[in-house]
Structures are given as structure tokens and as C-alpha cells.
Design a protein around this motif. Sequence first.
Motif, mmCIF file in Angstrom:
data_model
loop_
_atom_site.group_PDB
_atom_site.id
_atom_site.type_symbol
_atom_site.label_atom_id
_atom_site.label_comp_id
_atom_site.label_asym_id
_atom_site.label_seq_id
_atom_site.Cartn_x
_atom_site.Cartn_y
_atom_site.Cartn_z
ATOM 1 N N ASP A 226 0.821 -1.209 0.000
ATOM 2 C CA ASP A 226 0.000 0.000 0.000
ATOM 3 C C ASP A 226 0.856 1.261 0.000
ATOM 4 O O ASP A 226 0.374 2.343 0.373
ATOM 5 C CB ASP A 226 -0.915 0.016 1.231
ATOM 6 N N ALA A 227 2.115 1.145 -0.424
ATOM 7 C CA ALA A 227 3.025 2.292 -0.353
ATOM 8 C C ALA A 227 2.515 3.455 -1.198
ATOM 9 O O ALA A 227 2.629 4.623 -0.799
ATOM 10 C CB ALA A 227 4.424 1.871 -0.806
ATOM 11 N N HIS A 228 1.944 3.147 -2.378
ATOM 12 C CA HIS A 228 1.460 4.240 -3.233
ATOM 13 C C HIS A 228 0.276 4.965 -2.598
ATOM 14 O O HIS A 228 0.162 6.189 -2.685
ATOM 15 C CB HIS A 228 1.068 3.678 -4.606
ATOM 16 N N ILE A 229 -0.598 4.204 -1.924
ATOM 17 C CA ILE A 229 -1.726 4.839 -1.237
ATOM 18 C C ILE A 229 -1.232 5.689 -0.079
ATOM 19 O O ILE A 229 -1.679 6.827 0.122
ATOM 20 C CB ILE A 229 -2.716 3.758 -0.742
ATOM 21 N N MET B 42 1.667 7.025 0.220
ATOM 22 C CA MET B 42 2.402 8.189 -0.276
ATOM 23 C C MET B 42 1.434 9.306 -0.694
ATOM 24 O O MET B 42 1.656 10.488 -0.380
ATOM 25 C CB MET B 42 3.275 7.792 -1.457
ATOM 26 N N LEU B 43 0.361 8.928 -1.374
ATOM 27 C CA LEU B 43 -0.645 9.937 -1.737
ATOM 28 C C LEU B 43 -1.286 10.533 -0.485
ATOM 29 O O LEU B 43 -1.529 11.746 -0.412
ATOM 30 C CB LEU B 43 -1.715 9.298 -2.626
ATOM 31 N N THR C 131 1.111 12.947 1.036
ATOM 32 C CA THR C 131 1.156 14.202 0.277
ATOM 33 C C THR C 131 -0.047 15.079 0.593
ATOM 34 O O THR C 131 0.082 16.295 0.817
ATOM 35 C CB THR C 131 1.202 13.891 -1.226
#
Length: 812
Positions: free
Chosen positions: A225-228, A230-231, A234
Amino acid sequence: MHDAAALLLTWVLKLGVVTAAALYPLRSELWRLSHFFDVADIYSLADSNLDVWALTLAQAAVLAALLSWVSSPGRRYSGLVMAPPYSKASHGIYWSCTLFELLLLGKAVVAAVLAEDRLLPPGPDAPAEAVGHSGLLCMYGSIVAALLCSFLEGWLGQRLVARWRKLCEALEASMAGGSSRSGSSAHGSSGSSAAQPLLGKATAVVEEDKESATIPELILLSAPDAHILMLAFTAGAAAALGQAAIPYYTGKIIDYASIDPDPHQFKMTTLKMLGVALGCAVFTGIRGGLFTVAMTRLNVRLRQKLFSSLMQQDAGFFDTTKTGEITSRLAADTTTVSDQICLNLNVMLRSATQAAMVLVFMFSASWRLTVVTFVMIPLVLVVCKLYGAYYRKLSKKVQTELAEANSVADEALSSMTTVKAHAAEDSTLAAYAAKLRRFHMLQRSEAVAYALYMTTNTFLAAAVVAAVLFYGGTLVLRGAMSAGSLVSFMLFQQSLSSAFQALGDVFSALSAAVGAADKVVELMKRQPAVAETGSLVPAQFQGKLTLQDVTFHYPARPTLRVLSGLSLTVRPGEIVALVGPSGGGKSSIVKLVERFYEPGEGRVLIDDRPVGEYNRKWLKQRVALVSQEPVLYARSIRRNILYGLEEEDGVPPDQVPTQEDVEQAARLANAHDFICALPEGYETECGEKGVQLSGGQKQRIAIARALVRRPAVLLLDEATSALDADSEAVVQEALDRTMKNRTVLVIAHRLSTVQDAHRIVVIQHGQVAEQGTHDELLEAGGVYASLVRRQLARAPSAASLLRSTSSASILR
């Protein structure tokens, strides 16, 4: 050792930086350091960092003394070797570092309030009154370097003491082992040679000491879930920037409205603040939604991995672990871990980013006020650290007590008919209440700890507010700061306090989550005692069973030997019946053949190959088990018969039994007729544990489940003992039909099953007492004959039953 090298490097770095920062401003006056009164002339509490240098040297000396105190394996007192005081040294390191850090923070506050606005130290041509002033850069450079190095030194020093302690304990154990070996040696050799292997092993154990794998494992589980995340981070950073900008615009609005009136700027600044607030709200919602998605995904991942690990465990694990405890870990702890970690990770990232943004604005407003405010951070962290360590231990105890209470309730609810049949409701309630009382006491301890924590944390925040107001008001009175800037700064300070307060709450909640995660990760990482590593898939399978000198005890009862050097062979196509007194080890033989357990000594072979060498799934399709109390699941009758043979179980589609195969197995098991009479036939739901079917019906479905595999070996563990006479007759007829042309190992107490066996083996006290056919054993007059006589003597028509042995029965 790496820790010792890192500690030495930290010492050198700290002493180098602090010494340079202390001596560089005195580069032209170093001669004064040789005289006490000269040092007193150039020293200033606010503008000199000679005290930081002296504190650093003193703390380095204390740490060196503490570590040298425990660095040797032992000390001699009157000829006795005494272990060094490791606990005292560890506490000494902790408190010396803590005191040093508090003194440095006090120095930072004094410099912020009283120091002159001089960034760099004065040059050689500076006036006499400026000699010794270090400048703000050297002052805070030395303080920050000393603080960071002190944190690292405390951690490394305690690790070193812990390692030395383990090494000392290992040495003592190895020497004790060497002495015992030396004393028992027939040649009277010295214990040093005997102790060498133990010493090497002890050293290896210490070197392999590892940190808890809980946090790294949770990070790995969250990696998909790194992309989630990261968003979400942000969006959180954008929201934090908006939160930090609102106090700034508030101060500007106050200035434009009262201090320096400007209607146009007043309106524009108000619109800007509304726009920032709207953007902050949008990004906050995005952040919360993304973290909720990540939380759900982690929860699912945790449950799947834990359940997968539980499915791989050996039978001994479930013998020694209560079902209620396992279900509590699977249901409650996984939810606690995923919810708390994701929710508090959301709060932590938001608060940390908010604190960072606010600090930037605060430094731009007044760096002196910011330093005073910033002193709160280490104090809060120290409180959180002490509280978190205690709370984590307490949380693990609470989870354990709750799991035990759940196990009591689960045990009672799953056997409610037995509870009511024995009128044991009160004792069951008392047992549950006793577990809840211990749970309640621990919860009270948690409440007290939380209350103390909140009291301390709240007071620290209020004290900082008072200090900032007093000093900020002084600056306003001096004309060094505007009233609007002070209002903005106070709002910044409140925002920073709330951020740190949230971080403190997050720390305690994360400690609780990690406490719950410890057991979850432990179960996920647990390796089964009976490893399934076999891969043998022979072209031909005859079904010969062999037990060679098998010794066995159950993991739950390691001191009670069940089998003692038992040897037994069942030839292909042979029907062998195991009889004997209850507790003799008959069912244990079946469990060893099924490889639910591994023998302590000896071997269990199938076709002269160890059972562990076979591919487990392949073997289970050729060795089928029908137990005394078969378990059916809440699915259709057809799927219960196909249990373990569906595509989800890894069976190739072309090898999944067809409907015709299912019906053929049901006919062999005398189950087809009653299944077809049901309203939905083979699609009829059995209910949880097959509650919608009678005992005889469940037993026949279990037989069909075994036969649909077309097994070469059939294991029957008292398959008819729990049935009434009519059901037993129907099931026995099915068994008689299915045992033909198969290797059969049957445990039974019905003589109609035993007397037809090719060979009867009497198991007593974990060994083969006698074996032969029914008639041979009766003629021998041994254990088997005595079992028959004992059973017949209990029947009212013993004389008639003795004349017609075909209708007699035998006890295990």
C-alpha cells in the motif's frame, strides 16, 4: 562488536564538535583556560558554551566509567566470581544521559532568553567585554550535536550492557556444563576442553541476538500500500501547510484591522484565509479516505496471512493452544493492529507535518520564543517513552487475559448441551467472571497510567503557554514584536501543542497496537514442529504401513509416554484391527500414520519410505481417515464429500471428482438413498458441524468423503462407536463393502468388525501385547481373551452371547 565501534565513533564525533565549538571563539585567548579566575572572567551563562563543553566531558567520563564497570565477565571477591551489576549500569547510563540532555535544554532556554543577537563569535579585534562569547551558531551547534549524540550513546550503551550480560550468563552456563562433564569423565580430564563447544555455542547465541521483528514485519505487510500511503502523506502535508498558514493570516488580519489599519489588505487576507481553509478541508478528507483504504487492506492482509500460518501448524500446536485464544488473535487483535496502526499513522503523519510547518512559521516570527516552546518536545517524548514502555507490557497482559476469557466462553458456548446436562451454568459463569476480574484489574491499571500520562502532558503544555505569554509580552513591551505577531505566535504555539499532544496519544495507541501485534506476528512467523517438506510422488503406491521401534508422547503431555518402542507392519491389502484398553496408544498410531505428529524415536514408513518424504496433498488422496466423530462443514453435502479435492485446494481441474464419482462414493457408503430423499439432494446444506444430519448420516457422508479419494489405505478410528444399533448396522455394512482390496487399519470395539480382520493386534501400555486372528487370540487366553470375557460379563445375556460370539462386543 559493531555497537562498541559505533559508540566510540559517537564519542569522538560529539567531543570533536563540542570542543571545536567551545575553543574556536577563544582561539586567541586559550591561555586563559589554565587559570580558574581567567576562565571565570570570560565565562557567561548566556553567551558562553564552556559549560556545554564541561558537561560533555563529564558525561563522557561517567559513561566510560559505567561501561568499564561491567565490561569484564566477572569480578573476584574472596575467591568467588561475582557477576557485574548490569542492571545498575544500565540504569546509570539511562539517567546520566537524561540528566545531561535536560541540562542542555535548560542551557538552550537561557541562551534564547538572555543571549545577544550575535550569530558568529567575535573576532580578534572585539572589545574586551565580548571575549568568550561563542555566538549563536557555535552555541546551538554544540547543543544540538551533544543532544543527538547523547540519544545515540544512551541507546548503544544499554545495548552493550545487555549483550555483555547475556555473554556473562552464557559463560556461566558453559562453565557449569564443562564442570559437570569434567566431573563425570572416567579419565578425570579437565573441564576446559568439554566447555569449549558450549562456550562457542553460547557466544554464537549472543551474537545472533536479534531485535523484535514486529515493526519490520508490519512495515513489510504495509509495503503493497506504499502508493496509497504516499498519496495520503502528500495530501496530509498539504493539509498541514494549510493548518499552519491559518494562524499566520489570523495575525495579519489583526494587524490590518487594528494595529496598522488597511481595509483592502484586511479583505484580501480574509479571502486568502478562507481559500486556505477550504483547501485544507479538501486535503484532510482525501488523507483520511486514503488511510481508511490502507487500513482495510492491511486488515485483510493480516487476517489472511495469520489464518494461512494457522493452517500450516501441526496438531501439537492446537493441543497446547486454546481455540478461544487463537480466534481472539484472529478476530480482535488483527483488527486492533490494522485499525490502530493505520488510524494513528494518519494522525502521526498529520501531526508531525503540522509541527514541522508550524515551526518554520514560528522561527520566522521569533526564534527566541520558538526555542522556549521547543523545549516541550523532549519532555513530552521522555514522558511518552516511559509511559509507552509500561503501557505496551500492560496491553499484552490485557490481550492475554481477554483471550483466556474468550476461550472460557467459547468452550462453554460450543458445548452448551453438556453444560445444561450437568447443570454447570454457575461454575461456568464463575470461571468466566474470574477471568474478567483479572481483565478488569489490568484495565484499571491502564486507566491509572493513562490518567497520570494525561495529567503530566497537559501540565507541560500549560506551562509552556504561560512561559511563552510572559516572554512574548515582554518582547511586545520592548517593541521587538508586534501584537499581531504575538497573537499569530500564540496560535502557532497552540497548534504545535495540539500536534505534540496528538503525537503523545499516537505513541500510546501505537504501543498498544504493537503489543497486540507482537502475538499476531509471533503466530504468523511460527514454524510448525512437523514441517511439510516432502515432495515424493511415486508412480506406484501399494499402501504398506510400517512402524519401527516408535516412541511417542504428545506435546501437551511431554512427560507421559504413549508408545514405547512399538513395531508394527500392515501388508498391502491386509485388514488389521487394533484393540486394547483405553489409553493404550491405538489412536496415536493412526495419528502418526497421518503425520499429525512425529515420533520421538523410531520411524513411520509407507511403502518402506518415511511418511514425511511424500508430497502431503498427494498422500492425503491415497490415505483416507474416517474418525469416530466426523466433522462436516456449513456447505452442501456434495462439497462436504469433495472436501479437500476442489480446485481451490490445488487439485487440477481434470482430477476433481465428478458428480458421478461423488454419487458412486455415496452408494458405497450407503448414503446415496437418504441423500436423494432430501429436498435438495446433494446440494442440501449440512449446517454448522453437520447439525442438520443425524449421527449415522454424518458418518456415512464421512465414509463417502474418504472413498471418493479412491484410497489405497483406509484408516478407521472407531467409526461406529458413537452410533445406535440401527445406524451402526448400516454404517458397518458400508465399511465391510469399502474395506475390500484396500490396506485397512481399523480401531474398533465391535466384535463384528474385529473378528473379520486378517489380523488383530492388541496394544497395551504403548506396545504390541499380542497379535493373531480372532480364534487364535481367544485360544491363547491372553489380553484379548480377557477383554472379551470382561465385556461379556457385563451383559445380562452373557451365556447366550458366549454361544454366539458373532453378536458380542469388545471394549477398546
